[in-house]
Each structure stands twice: as C-alpha cells, then as structure tokens.
Scaffold this active site. Structure first.
Site, PDB file in Angstrom:
ATOM      1  N   ASP A   5       0.876  -1.152   0.000  1.00 24.60           N
ATOM      2  CA  ASP A   5       0.000   0.000   0.000  1.00 24.60           C
ATOM      3  C   ASP A   5       0.927   1.218   0.000  1.00 24.60           C
ATOM      4  OD1 ASP A   5      -3.166   0.698   1.659  1.00 24.60           O
ATOM      5  OD2 ASP A   5      -2.048   1.792   0.130  1.00 24.60           O
TER       6      ASP A   5
HETATM    7  C1  GLC Z   1      -4.257   4.460  -0.230  1.00 31.80           C
HETATM    8  C2  GLC Z   1      -5.155   3.258   0.005  1.00 31.80           C
HETATM    9  C3  GLC Z   1      -5.122   2.272  -1.119  1.00 31.80           C
HETATM   10  C4  GLC Z   1      -4.930   3.026  -2.423  1.00 31.80           C
HETATM   11  C5  GLC Z   1      -3.535   3.596  -2.402  1.00 31.80           C
HETATM   12  C6  GLC Z   1      -3.256   4.459  -3.630  1.00 31.80           C
HETATM   13  O1  GLC Z   1      -3.646   4.879   0.953  1.00 31.80           O
HETATM   14  O2  GLC Z   1      -4.993   2.565   1.241  1.00 31.80           O
HETATM   15  O3  GLC Z   1      -6.352   1.546  -1.101  1.00 31.80           O
HETATM   16  O4  GLC Z   1      -5.087   2.158  -3.532  1.00 31.80           O
HETATM   17  O5  GLC Z   1      -3.278   4.363  -1.236  1.00 31.80           O
HETATM   18  O6  GLC Z   1      -4.088   5.569  -3.633  1.00 31.80           O
END
Ligand code: GLC
Length: 744
Positions: free
Chosen positions: A265
């Site tokens: 993430d």
């Molecule tokens: C965010 C989310 C994830 C998302 C990523 C990119 O913090 O937790 O679900 O796809 O970052 O935006």
C-alpha cells in the site's frame, strides 16, 4: 478476438523477424508462454534494472526496461471507477480534460446483488475504462471483512461473510483481467478499520484468520487468478503486512502457491531487510511516506531502491530474492502492459452507464415496505423529497476511491425526472445541513450547498411541506467526508449524523407515507424504524444513483438486493463492540496499537445467531415488491461420503403480480461438534428470477469443504463425521426449510 490478435501479431512479428535476420526474442514473443517470456527477460536484466522495476518511479507508475522495450507499469485507483490523472509525483490533479469516468456503485452494492454475473459485468466494464486510460493495474477490489460498522472503508468492501465475498470477488477479477488489466486485491490482510490504520497490530486466532479473514483473498488469487495483491498498512504478529513473513511468504506464496506480485500500500513499507525477505515485490509510495510528506521524487530512496542495491553491492544480501521479485513484476508487466491484444477499451459508454444503473437496481435493498407503500404508483401523486443526500454528490471524497465523473444523477434529479414522466409532482426541502464541502485532491463537485437557515427552520419547512404531500421521501444517511464513509477515518458512532433522526421523526409526524432512503456503505442506527413504513438501503450508487433509486421507487424495477452485512440495533450488539475489541490499546513504549479480535469467528450474523442477539436487519435480508413461496427442501442423498457432494433442491414460486428475483440461501449447521461452531454459516446461494406464477426448482450443491472448520492445532480443515443441518431461506433470519443429513 485475443487469439486472432496473437496470430496476427506473431505473423507480423515473424515477418519482422525474417527481415530482422534473427528470430524474435522469446520475451517479446506472444506465442510463447508467459513463464518462458519472463525467464528470458529476467536473464537479460542486470541488477540495476531488476531494482528499477520493483519500486515506484512516480505516484502511480513503476519503471520498465527501456533498453529491452519492456514498458513501465501504470496503476490506478479505484475499485469502482478509474481515478482522474494526477501529477507525476503529487496527489493533486494533472488537469486533464478527458479523464472523467463512469462511477460504478461501490462494492457493498455489488455484494448486495448476490449476483456473480453482475460482478463479471462490473469487472469488464471497469477494465474497459482502465484500458482506455492506458492503465495496467486497478488498485482493487477490496475484500476486507466487515467486522465493525464504524470502519470508514466498509463501503469499498463486500460485507461480513467470507463465502459471499469469495463468490462475488472472483468474477470481478476475471472480468477486469479479461481486458489485460490486473486486479490488485486489497488490503491483504486484516485491515478491518481505518482508525490507526498504519499502527494497528491485529491479534487474531488462526481459526478466525483462516475461516473469516483469508477466504476472499484466497478465492481471488486461486479461483480469480488475481495477477497482483496489495498488502495493507496494518501489522500482524507485530510485523507490517507489507513485509509480513507469515501472511506473505508462508500463506500467500507457499500455502497458496501464489505467482503474482505483492504490491505495497502507498507508504506501507517500513524496512528494507524485511521487504527483501518477507515477500514484498513492488513498493509504492514509501520514504516520501507515500501519502503527504517527505522529499519529492525520492523514489531512489525507497526501501527496495538504493538501500537494497547498496546491501547487494556490500555483499550483505544475495540476489535470489531480487530475482523472485523481478520475476513476479515482469510477469505482471507481460500480462498487462505487454499484452498487445487487449483492445483499446472504452470510457463513459452507454453500456457502462447501463451497467452502473443495473448494478444499482439489483443491489438496492428493500428493508421495509409496510402495506406495500412502495412502489409509488398513485396518479398525479405529490411527492416531497427531503434531505441533503438527495442533492449532494457522493462520487467526490471518501479517500483514494474518489472520482471525477462525467456525470452523477442525484437522487432528487432521478426522482424528479421519473415522476414527471408519470405525471407526478416533486418538491424538495433540505431538512438538515450536513457537510457542504465537496472537494478531494483538487476535484471539486462545483455544488454550492450552503444554507444559512437554522436546524429548526429547516425542520419546520420540511414538516410544513410534508403535510401537503402524498408521499415523503427522506434521502439521508452518511457521506464521504472524514468521520463518515471515508478512508483513513472511522465513524464515532452508529447513529446518523447531523441530527437526521429528529428530521425523520418530524416527517413521520407530518405524514405517515414516509419512505427513508439510506445512502451509506455502513449500517446505521434507526430509532425511528417503526415510524418509517418503507426503508431502502441505497448504497453509494455512483453516476446513475438517482436513476437506480427512482427506478425502484416507482416500480420500474423490482428490488432484489440482500444485505451483505448485519444492521445491529445498537453498536454494542455488534461482536467487536460488545467485547470492547475496538479500536485496541496503544503500547506504552511505541505507536503500535494492539487490537485483539476477541470475537474470533463470531463475526456478523455468526455472532447475532449464536448469541441470539436479534439484529435490526439481518445478513441476507431484502424484500421484494412481489411474494415468493418456498416449497419443501429435498436432497439427492441423506449421507455425504468423504469425497462426495450433496445437492439440495427447493421449489420457489412467485406468488405475486410482479416479476422479481429471490436469493435462495443455504446455511449449514454442525450441531454436535468437538469445537464451538457458529449457529449456521452461509455455504451456497443462487439468485433466481421468476415471472408471476412461475416456479423454479433451485438446486444448491455442497461438498465436504462446506462442512469443515479450520483446526488450528492440526493446521488443516476438518469435517467431523456425524449429523449436519441444511437450512434454506431468503435471509439468515428467514429460514424456510431445513433438512438433516450425515457426513460419513
Ligand atoms: C491508499 C489506500 C489504497 C490506495 C492507495 C493508492 O492509501 O490505502 O487503497 O489504492 O493508497 O491511492
């Protein structure tokens, strides 16, 4: 189409090859197997190039290998629509004018359809929009289990039951990937609330881990063949999920034999050595903490970038793990960016709007409909619509799933246009003022929701108008602002915000023909439930929200949705809150918050049924404008052999006057077992459409997996011989017929 492409491409390629003297390199040859192409490419990469492709080079893309003609990899949010283009290293908008999309209903709505066919349509439609935008990986779907009604991201997920989430996630992944766009199933695993999402260390017993929290991810990777998976921010075993030895190495890559790529993430990686050894393959958004701070363009400082290369150069680590990571990332690139036969997709097409509207139709849940108040059919009826959620855009906000839509039909607009074609009149009263903001990462709704009137004035206006109407439709619920249904925050209570309860009670006094439309991705408390003869759970429905809602309200569509999660009467009726197992306890000497899932496997209806705590509305509940009658349950056998199956059959008849669909649900109970088991567990379902008067024999088959529980000591699934009970019904609290059978 795809096959034709490959033949055409290889004919062209071989033509080029002949003229280009040597044969086409294996890694570029689409007629070769993916594994052959990956190994050939890997053998050609030097160490720097292997490091280059395993971490981000911008907010949403990672490097390819230009020297070899291997393209970079583009990822995009989100699970229910393709995020607008952002600047290379910013969350802010790039200011494109051709990146407005169709917002499909949020995934709780898709789960509420209980229709795997719609999930396939959903994945394909989203894949076409992603392909059109040149995206290779969609960062979704999310399948974290609904453990607490306060979790700000439940709206992005598929409810409280692992079997329902498993059945519904697989077709979405397959549909999406049929376009050559990878799914990136998230957030693996145990990311079940947003409060302290970067520091929560989940403590959960193995039985709950394997029975409740892993199955949907396992189905997505094993049945759906998800080409990538996103590890979550939180911790398990005091180790971050983005480099968690047990979850990523032992379970995902060894037990499940996963060949895809594990993506962090954004900002979820925290340690180079752990990232090297514990299964992270592609790092996004770290060091610059991936979210909102740090040096810009600091991608070489990522944990899997220069720090990793330095360790290799110093001889402190080998390159075996590097080869494994590069192999998985090359495979992801070849399945997506290097697949030249996936077409160009399409964006904002009629088909996509129709799909969004249809998924909304079949996901809306009719919770209550006393005396068939709905559908509204009275000629020249005077309708009053009340509430901020009737006019407020819901596609902007909520976190990374926020979108820039080409259009969003509001509930008021949808109701107005449908009513006018029926010769009915529609008036509006605000009722309350909630959150008048409307911006996320530079995308603005453009709405001016300011209203300087006091709460008393707003309620007075609504009451006065309600008294003069034939029907009152209150459209309220939650929104996508922080503290509501929104990433990186949880709600503080189960209650509706902005004093909506008072507004609803006032409207009920003024007019008994009150219809409440709850727009939310989460359960809410309904102290007024008996005062509202009709209640619709309307989800965040996206671009076609107003049309989907109006189609149901005026009976153009017969609602057939079923709840994918329980609505507790009060918060402490929910397992996690009953056991004070949320949000956890902060350690004295660190930022880490230990959160023990004390309820174990008793999540959702498993808790309500086993502890006999009656929910406000039960898992699987959903009414129809027509009536269905269930006949007697029968089975092709009263004994299941160890490797056998049992097929149950039950006749279902539409005894009403309107065509409609019923979801026939099969729950299994194991009354005499050596371990505690929930009162019953969903193990099969089928959605059937029936014309008035039509009867269908619905068949549901199960095998011994459906009878098994996870024995943590033996670390295997066990089905104990003996008596079992099959319960079939239209909801977890509406069982029509049961049947005893034996497992030999
Ligand atoms: C965010 C989310 C994830 C998302 C990523 C990119 O913090 O937790 O679900 O796809 O970052 O935006």
């Amino acid at each position: 189409m795809k096959k034709l492409c490959i033949i055409a491409f290889s004919v062209l390629a071989s033509a080029v090859a002949i003229s280009a003297s040597d044969t086409m390199p294996v890694y570029l040859d689409p007629s070769k197997s993916i594994d052959e192409r990956v190994e050939d490419a890997l053998a050609r990469l030097n160490t720097q190039e292997k490091i280059d492709i395993i971490h981000a080079q911008s907010k949403f893309c990672s490097k390819g290998v230009a020297r070899l003609g291997i393209p970079e990899l583009w990822t995009t949010d989100g699970p229910h629509g393709i995020r607008p283009e952002v600047l290379w290293d910013e969350w802010e908008q790039a200011g494109w004018t051709n990146d407005s999309c169709v917002a499909f209903p949020a995934l709780t709505c898709l789960a509420a359809t209980w229709d795997p066919e719609l999930s396939l349509l959903y994945g394909k439609s989203l894949g076409e929009e992603a392909r059109f935008r040149g995206k290779d990986v969609v960062l979704g779907p999310g399948v974290n289990i609904y453990r607490t009604p306060l979790n700000g991201r439940n709206f992005e997920y598929m409810g409280e039951d692992p079997y329902l989430a498993s059945r519904m996630v697989v077709p979405y992944v397959k549909g999406l990937q049929s376009l050559g766009v990878a799914a990136c199933v998230k957030h693996f695993a145990l990311n079940n609330n947003e409060l302290n999402r970067h520091t929560t260390n989940v403590i959960v017993d193995d039985r709950a881990l394997y029975e409740i929290y892993l199955p949907a991810f396992k189905a997505a990777v094993q049945q759906g063949d998800a080409w990538s998976i996103m590890a979550g921010y939180n911790l398990y075993d005091s180790q971050h999920l983005c480099h968690n030895a047990r979850i990523l190495n032992d379970i995902l890559k060894k037990e499940w034999n996963y060949k895809g790529a594990v993506v962090s993430d954004w900002g979820g990686a925290h340690d180079t050595m752990e990232a090297i050894t514990n299964g992270l393959d592609l790092e996004f958004g770290s060091w610059t903490n991936g979210l909102y701070a740090g040096a810009s363009n600091a991608y070489d400082n990522y944990y899997l970038a220069l720090p990793y290369l330095d360790l290799i150069k110093q001889g402190k680590v080998g390159t075996d793990e590097l080869d494994d990571k590069a192999r998985r990332v090359l495979r992801l690139i070849m399945l997506t960016a290097m697949d030249n036969c996936k077409g160009n997709g399409s964006m904002c097409s009629k088909e996509h709007y129709d799909a969004a509207r249809r998924i909304g139709h079949d996901g809306i849940v009719l919770l209550r409909n006393e005396n068939y108040l709905l559908p509204i059919a009275k000629p020249s009826a005077r309708i009053l619509v009340v509430g901020e959620n009737a006019i407020k855009m819901m596609t902007v906000g909520g976190g990374s799933s926020s979108l820039k839509v080409q259009r969003e039909v509001s509930p008021l607009d949808g109701i107005r246009s449908a009513a006018s074609s029926l010769g009915m009149s529609v008036d509006y009263a605000r009722g309350y003022v909630g959150d008048i903001t409307g911006e996320y990462n530079g995308v603005v709704t453009g709405q001016d929701l300011t209203d300087s009137r006091s709460a008393a004035e707003l309620i007075a206006e609504a009451k006065t108008k309600a008294a003069q109407a034939d029907y009152v439709i209150f459209v309220g619920g939650l929104n996508k602002s922080a503290g509501q249904d929104c990433e990186d925050s949880d709600r503080a209570s189960l209650s509706l915000p902005y004093d909506q309860d008072n507004v609803i009670m006032a409207l009920a006094e003024a007019n008994s023909n009150l219809i409440v439309v709850n727009v939310s991705g989460n359960a809410v408390a309904m102290p007024w439930v008996k005062k509202a003869p009709a209640i619709l759970q309307a989800w965040f429905l996206g671009s076609e929200a107003g049309n989907s809602i109006a189609d149901v309200i005026f009976g153009h569509v017969n609602p057939s949705g079923k709840l994918p999660f329980s609505f507790p009467v009060k918060l402490t009726d929910n397992a996690a809150h009953h056991l004070n197992a949320y949000p956890g306890t902060k350690r004295a000497d660190s930022e880490i918050v230990d959160l023990e899932y004390k309820e174990g496997i008793l999540v959702g209806y498993r808790w309500h049924d086993t502890k006999k705590i009656k929910p406000l509305f039960a898992f699987g509940h959903g009414l129809s404008y027509t009536d269905f009658e269930f006949g007697k349950l029968s089975a092709d056998n009263s004994v299941m052999t160890a490797d056998g199956t049992i097929t149950f059959t039950i006749p279902v008849t539409n005894t009403g006057k309107m065509a409609g669909a019923e979801v026939v649900q099969l729950y299994i109970s194991d009354p005499k077992c050596s371990v505690m088991r929930p009162a019953k567990e969903l193990k099969a379902f089928d959605k059937v459409w029936l014309e008035p008067g039509e009867t269908k024999n619905v068949t549901l088959s199960i095998d011994r997996d459906a009878l098994s529980y996870f024995d943590a000591d033996k670390h295997e699934w066990v089905a104990e011989p003996g008596d079992f009970i099959a319960s079939v019904g239209s909801a977890s609290d509406n069982i029509k017929s049961t049947l005893k059978f034996k497992l030999k």
